[in-house]
Enzyme design. Sequence first.
Site, PDB file in Angstrom:
ATOM      1  N   ASP A 297       0.865  -1.173   0.000  1.00 62.16           N
ATOM      2  CA  ASP A 297       0.000   0.000   0.000  1.00 62.16           C
ATOM      3  C   ASP A 297       0.911   1.234   0.000  1.00 62.16           C
ATOM      4  OD1 ASP A 297      -2.100   1.733  -0.027  1.00 62.16           O
ATOM      5  OD2 ASP A 297      -3.197   0.799   1.594  1.00 62.16           O
TER       6      ASP A 297
HETATM    7  C1  BGC Z   1      -5.026   3.216  -0.044  1.00 61.02           C
HETATM    8  C2  BGC Z   1      -5.067   2.215  -1.162  1.00 61.02           C
HETATM    9  C3  BGC Z   1      -4.924   2.926  -2.489  1.00 61.02           C
HETATM   10  C4  BGC Z   1      -3.644   3.708  -2.491  1.00 61.02           C
HETATM   11  C5  BGC Z   1      -3.373   4.430  -3.798  1.00 61.02           C
HETATM   12  C6  BGC Z   1      -3.831   4.150  -0.153  1.00 61.02           C
HETATM   13  O1  BGC Z   1      -3.918   5.195   0.754  1.00 61.02           O
HETATM   14  O2  BGC Z   1      -5.028   2.552   1.204  1.00 61.02           O
HETATM   15  O3  BGC Z   1      -6.260   1.480  -1.096  1.00 61.02           O
HETATM   16  O4  BGC Z   1      -4.987   2.010  -3.536  1.00 61.02           O
HETATM   17  O5  BGC Z   1      -3.706   4.667  -1.453  1.00 61.02           O
HETATM   18  O6  BGC Z   1      -4.241   5.480  -3.993  1.00 61.02           O
END
Ligand code: BGC
Length: 761
Positions: free
Chosen positions: A287
């Site tokens: 993530d």
């Molecule tokens: C989220 C993810 C997301 C990523 C990219 C993160 O803060 O937890 O689910 O895909 O950002 O935007």
Amino acid sequence: MGNTDAPHSAAAAMSDEAIHARADELLSQLTVAEKAGQLSQYFYFGFMREMPADQVNDIAAAGHPDKVEAALARGEAGSLLFVTDPAETNRLQRLTLEGNRLGIPALFGFDVIHGFRTILPVPIAMAASWDPETIERGQAVAAREARAVGIHWAFAPMVDIARDARWGRIIEGAGEDPYLGAAVAAAQVRGFQGSRLGTPERIIAGPKHFAGYGAALGGRDYDEVNLSDSELWNVYLPPFQAAVEAGAGNIMSAYMDLNGIPASANHWLFVEVLRDLWGFDGFVVSDANAVRNLLTHGFAQDLTDAAARAVNIGLDMEMAVADPAYTRLPDAVESGATTEQVLDASVRRVLEAKLRMGLFEDPYVDEDQAREVLGDPAHRAVARRAAQRSAVLLRNEGGLLPLDTSALRSIAVIGPLADSPRDTLGPWVFDFDLDETVTILRGVRDRAGEGTDVRHAPGVRVPQRVFASMFDMFDGNTAADADDFDDEAEYQRAIELVAAADVALVVVGEAQNMIGEAASRSSLELPGRQLELLKAAVGTGTPVVALVMNGRPLDLRWAAENVPAILDVWYPGTQGGAAVADLLFGDVSPAGKLPFTWPRTGGQIPMIYSHTISHEPEKQAQRYWDEQSTPLFPFGHGLGYSQFEYSALGVDRDTVTAGEAVEVTVTVTNTGAREADDVAQLYLHQRHGSASRPVRELKGFQRFTLAAGESRVLQFELGGTHLRYWNAGSRDWVNDASTFDVWVGGDSRAALTTTFRVVES
Ligand code: BGC
């Protein structure tokens, strides 16, 4: 949308052996720094170029477009995210290929959560359709639009089970149940990817966040998660396994600690479960900033250590807001904290994904064609149908719905969300078109026609969040807290409109930035003065329909007793208002069903239908002295404009040996006066065995359509995986010999029941 299942490019048709060989050949020519580059994914925020220098902090500066482009030019960036314009994806791809001596293209990822340009209902709504086909078709549309602009990979579906409505990301998943969650997860993977990676007009699916992220302590986003062995295997892991079995090409890690170990460096999760047990052979991404966060957790001692420990468990690619920790991988190899073999395994998986997607042959997109795809009216039709199929009719006293147009001269459409295009779309969308978004007001106006006077007043404003949302920088279009809003005058005007109308549609709920990531909430109350407005509207004596815009259950205790009709429309997307009008006017009968147990109040959370039973079960409804401990609406609840009778429930055999399957049949009859859908839900309970089992668990469902008076026999098979469970005592899957109760009906309170026995083989 044409037939999109046949591979079109040479690469997509390459055999597995050819892909492995090509990846090996490339790998043998890469330097360690280039390998680290292939494993680094950069956020690309083009808008930062225009940002005043004093607003660019250190972290942002390290991820500035200029720095990212420099990394591309050095051949040291394998992937980008957040680029959505086809001209930009082409430009950046060209830069990548020019900078890369081996011609390895970049993989573009994006949060394609519920649509790209055509916005579908939010994921929790799609789950409420209980219709895998609608879900698959929706994500196929999203994939087609994303692919057309040069995006190859969706950070979706989110398959985290969520049992705590305070957690804002409940909106992104399929709710509380592992069986429904697994079915929805698999349907989404099929929708995004088609039959295999590299299917034209499809993209890689990235189920997330592995694993347990939805169980954040107190519902507070990113907080620690402590899950028992039984909950992990029986509840939280099954949707991931289903997504992997459906062929997902990617998996994303989670932010939080799982039972004390950061999920993003969790050997048990990624090595023992994902790779060794499930045989996942796609690539894993962290993530955003989760590798860096290994320092924040107090786990890694520095960024090199963080990078090494993440890559060592097979976390192949780092998603980084700035300065990837993975740029330290050469140092980590040097110091022996990781090895080049470990890097190679990860790089191979990333290269194979690029090869399978056909990027080496077809790195660019056709900008004219992109425009055409984004404007495809067939996509709007899919979105409208999805919104029709996902709305849940929570209550309909006296058959107020559908509205009887012959008797209607005037309709009041009230509430701050009723004509807010941005809120109609819901969170997690970035490339929407507000002008084409059909709000509830617009949908009702279009459908009601000339003879009916449709008037609107917001009545109240939705208050602002106490702490701002990180997404506001992309939006700023949520129902405004306008400075010139005269609270008392607007309130009066709304109530006068209601009093003068034949029927009032009062739209209540949360603004879209009150739900989603970093949008946890300490209460479930309707924000601001919306309940007061609803009460006053009902007080006028005009019949009131409450339309709820939400991604989590809200405290509707008063409404559930005093408002004759309540339709949960969620955040219904681009065609939302049109679909809501289709339902209100009876062109379509609602048949969505709740994918979670709807509590009466926030204090009851977590509340699930599949609980076990213990001391004084007769007082199950009185566990609190101040409020019933039963739900306001049960899991699986949802009404329609017809009635269904379930009868003749039977099993093909009374007794089977462990491991054998039972066939269950039930007759469904539409006893009402019109064609409608319902969702037959099968629940199972094991009476005794080597663990206590939940009072009921969903083990089958079928959405069906019947004409008035029509009957049909439905069949369900209950086989090995339905009858087994993970036993925390023996730490293994078990199939107990026991008596099983089966219920089938239209919600989790289904009364029609039968039994069968499983005996030792
Ligand atoms: C989220 C993810 C997301 C990523 C990219 C993160 O803060 O937890 O689910 O895909 O950002 O935007």
